[in-house]
Write an enzyme that holds these catalytic residues in place. Structure first.
Site, PDB file in Angstrom:
ATOM      1  N   LEU A   1       0.836  -1.198   0.000  1.00  0.00           N
ATOM      2  CA  LEU A   1       0.000   0.000   0.000  1.00  0.00           C
ATOM      3  C   LEU A   1       0.872   1.249   0.000  1.00  0.00           C
ATOM      4  CD1 LEU A   1      -2.828  -0.911   2.541  1.00  0.00           C
ATOM      5  CD2 LEU A   1      -2.734  -1.288   0.074  1.00  0.00           C
TER       6      LEU A   1
ATOM      7  N   ASP B   1     -10.663  -7.312  14.410  1.00  0.00           N
ATOM      8  CA  ASP B   1      -9.551  -6.832  15.241  1.00  0.00           C
ATOM      9  C   ASP B   1      -9.203  -5.404  14.825  1.00  0.00           C
ATOM     10  OD1 ASP B   1      -7.514  -6.844  17.128  1.00  0.00           O
ATOM     11  OD2 ASP B   1      -6.106  -7.966  15.881  1.00  0.00           O
TER      12      ASP B   1
END
Length: 299
Positions: free
Chosen positions: A98, A207
């Site tokens: 990313l 999470d």
């Protein structure tokens, strides 16, 4: 497909002759080793690796990322390959790297709306082929380094009791005094007094603390390192408030797309008891007082 070497995985994904030209450590996680690999064709990819015996960890992560990407409503890195490289002594997961862009001005509002859209997306078949068992996931995965049970269940309360709280309580038994163990059993017996069944099941990241989301190449929030399953969207929101809260714009935008019952705030700590128990089991007694505080409130 599980590859038998890092080189064969790169060849399969990027073509013959493409190799690793550079490797740079990426810091931030405490379970795996991570690197940015620069390939000879100029592509950057993200590599996570661990010991050979932990390949299941990466297979579960791949399944979670694919599930989160399925609705196409929020950014997730694309898993490229999972494998075991015996000569190197590693299990590995390759993903898109990313490249962060500047945050959009409406970063938090967009994050809230896109997460709400994820929670409202269709979940059929993600937990089980049997539509009477909508909660869970097709396979077990991990919450941090802890196995997370995802056995499909007919109700959310049953799932949260038997696949979330009960396993963590059992792992923590030696850390709990007699009074706390009694309160745990009382809470499990009375869980349906506190938790409602959702209007619809939601696919959740599982999470979603601040370290598992960051700005992606489009300036919007991307989410990663999932512990994905089909559950109640309130459990996801609770996790975003456990270790610091997102800006109010995030929650306001979320509620515009997916309204939350006013009673949520009274249930938030109970959802987060799962994560507090997990931290107690992973990191030790510094989390015991937080577990006790929540138990005292509900049991």
């Amino acid at each position: 497909m599980k590859y038998t070497s890092l080189e064969s995985a790169i060849t399969a994904v990027f073509g013959e002759g493409v190799q690793v030209a550079g490797r740079q450590p990426v810091y931030g996680g405490d379970i795996n080793r991570s690197y940015r690999l620069t390939l000879t064709d100029g592509t950057n990819v993200f590599l996570k690796c661990n010991g050979v015996k932990n390949v299941a960890f990466f297979q579960a992560e791949e399944a979670g990322l694919l599930a989160l990407a399925r609705p196409g409503v929020i950014g997730t890195p694309r898993p490229l390959a999972v494998g075991v490289d015996e000569p190197k002594g590693i299990a590995f997961l390759l993903m898109d790297y990313l490249e962060a862009a500047p945050q959009r001005r409406d970063y938090w509002e967009t994050f809230g709306r896109e997460l709400a859209l994820l929670h409202r997306a269709e979940t059929a078949g993600l937990a089980a082929e049997d539509e009477t068992l909508p909660f869970g996931f097709r396979e077990d995965n991990f919450i941090g380094a802890t196995r997370q049970w995802n056995t499909p269940k007919a109700s959310w309360v049953e799932f949260f009791r038997d696949c979330r709280l009960r396993p963590q309580i059992q792992m923590a038994e030696r850390s709990l005094d007699a009074g706390m163990r009694t309160k745990c059993e009382r809470l499990l017996d009375r869980l349906d007094d506190y938790l409602p069944e959702p209007e619809f099941p939601s696919l959740i990241h599982g999470d979603l603390w601040s370290g598992n989301a960051s700005c992606g190449p489009d300036g919007k929030a991307w989410i990663f390192d999932p512990a994905a399953y089909v559950g109640h969207c309130e459990a996801e929101l609770a996790m975003t408030e456990l270790f610091g809260r997102n800006p109010a714009a995030f929650y306001d935008a979320y509620r515009e797309v997916n309204p939350i019952d006013e009673g949520y705030e009274g249930r938030r700590d109970l959802y987060n008891l799962y994560h507090l128990f997990n931290h107690l089991n992973l990191f030790g007694s510094s989390y015991l007082s937080s577990v006790r505080r929540v138990l005292n409130r509900y049991a």
